[in-house]
Design a protein around this motif. Sequence first.
Motif, short mmCIF file in Angstrom:
data_model
loop_
_atom_site.label_atom_id
_atom_site.label_comp_id
_atom_site.label_asym_id
_atom_site.label_seq_id
_atom_site.Cartn_x
_atom_site.Cartn_y
_atom_site.Cartn_z
N LYS A 210 0.85 -1.18 0.00
CA LYS A 210 0.00 0.00 0.00
C LYS A 210 0.89 1.23 0.00
N LEU B 29 1.27 5.46 -0.09
CA LEU B 29 0.66 6.77 0.14
C LEU B 29 1.40 7.81 -0.71
N CYS C 57 -0.49 8.29 -9.04
CA CYS C 57 -1.46 7.30 -8.55
C CYS C 57 -1.90 6.36 -9.67
N ILE D 274 -3.12 5.38 -1.84
CA ILE D 274 -3.80 6.34 -0.98
C ILE D 274 -3.25 7.71 -1.36
N GLU D 275 -4.10 8.75 -1.27
CA GLU D 275 -3.68 10.10 -1.66
C GLU D 275 -3.79 11.06 -0.48
N ALA D 276 -2.90 12.07 -0.47
CA ALA D 276 -2.98 13.19 0.48
C ALA D 276 -2.38 14.41 -0.18
N ALA E 56 -1.57 13.84 5.34
CA ALA E 56 -0.64 12.71 5.17
C ALA E 56 -0.45 11.96 6.48
N ALA F 206 -3.53 10.00 7.29
CA ALA F 206 -3.62 8.80 6.45
C ALA F 206 -2.65 7.72 6.92
N ILE F 207 -1.46 8.12 7.34
CA ILE F 207 -0.48 7.15 7.85
C ILE F 207 -1.01 6.48 9.11
N GLU G 234 -4.31 4.31 7.79
CA GLU G 234 -4.17 3.29 6.74
C GLU G 234 -2.92 2.42 6.90
N PRO H 205 0.29 2.66 5.61
CA PRO H 205 0.87 2.30 4.30
C PRO H 205 2.24 1.66 4.45
N VAL I 223 5.76 5.64 1.68
CA VAL I 223 5.21 6.97 1.43
C VAL I 223 6.06 7.63 0.35
#
Length: 508
Positions: free
Chosen positions: A7, A9, A22, A33-35, A41, A44-45, A48, A50, A53
């Motif tokens: 995964k 980011l 992406c 995953i996007e930020a 960010a 999301a970390i 999710e 990831p 990154v």
Amino acid sequence: MSDTNAKILVVEDDEDVRRSLCAWLAMTGYAVIEAADGLHALEAIEAERPDTVLLDLRLPGLDGFGVLSALARQADAPPVIVISGQDGIEGVIRAFRLGAADYLQKPIVSFDLLDHALRAVLERCQLSRAVKLAENRYFNLVQNLPLLVFVLDEQLELAFINKFCRSLLGFTRPQAQAMPGFFLSRIHPEDRDRLQACLRRGLSPQERTRTEECRFLHKNGATIHALLRAIPVSRNGPTGPTGTIEGIVVDITDRVELERFVVQEEKLKTLGAISAEVAHEIRNPLFSIAGFAHRLQARLPDNREAEIILSEARRLEDILDKISNFLHPVDLRPRLCSLRGIVTAALDFLTPEFTARSVTPHTDLAPGLPDLRLDPDLLTQVVTSLVRFAASRVHTGGGISLVSSRHSRYAHLDVDFLPGRSVIDPELLFLPFEEGDERMGLSLAYRIVKNMGGSLTFVQRGSEAAFTLQLPIDPLAALPDGFDDPDDAGPDDADPDLPPAGPGVGRL
């Protein structure tokens, strides 16, 4: 397509660049995953988790350096590949100092370069996780072994000790590692010089692995018989190679006590067999002598010699009955009972006798001993007999020490005292040869303990004497304290002093 389900980011404020990255990642087989900024960010970390990154440095609000700084404070942060259009070398250096795994220049002219960087970072991450998992497994294995594992540095100070320290010696790992000279201080004084010389010789890498039998002292004062195996190891330190000792300590107290009991039992069996044979041979002529003495007394009522003969015949008959009873098993009624409660009851019962002679009992009873499935009434009688005998032997105003401990599947009770006079013929201590209260029911105590599946031994060394009562613990009882000790490091805790796999733990 990628052979990984990793995964990724993507943190990029430029929407066109972000969508391009992406799209390529999704086409390659990665989960994406996007930020668009640093704060999102980090969120999301956290949410999710990831695997990697891709981070731009120029972001609105919290920039890429701020994200790297925040991740540097996390123990399990994912690796970061910086993708930035900054031209200055200072930014590159700063990014690497903050923990960046790789750095790519924008714009990305070849996605093959990005693919190579991703695969390299993910492979390193996978290897790192495998190493950490192996270290944790080894750490947990070493911590939970039912024997003491230790590492000593050049000054013979503890560099590492496992959680079994609490079960064997009564100290937690933090307590042991905080005490200067802990390891040597727990060796029995009579063995300390010999073991210290052996360990100092072991600091040389050329020295061979040695196994020594010795004694340690528990926190409560109990003596622990052990086998110590010391393994010389050479380590590379800041100033060059240094010698350390890795080793194990195996508790053999049960074995030593049982061996002592077997030797004592064989002696008693021999003496008992002789006594039984002698008793059988004496009983018939004894009846004849007593019969003649009765006739003589009937004819001469005032005859003193006839009364003496009858008195001695009765005394000899009593001894023969004791020998006969000694050879028969004891009727047991087992149920759950507490050794602590039994010791307390015996001491309460003997309080008047202690007070009369100003004898002071000192107790150190292990709090974690499980209940025993034995006969509590007979076991109280045993403890009472041992303590009463010890009290009868110490000087007025003296003391008696009662210490309980656990070794594997046995509970131990040591009754230590300083006798005012030594015990003559201690091999006969548990045989029913003596009349009166001199031996305070020790022959019966021995029979009871033996029928309970335990052992009772007596040792006299110089001015010291001690009974050791060894009692079986219910096989369904819990494992000794210390295997899941909240005061010690947990299974996921890292330990910088953990000995490396390989020669660290030898086999006896």
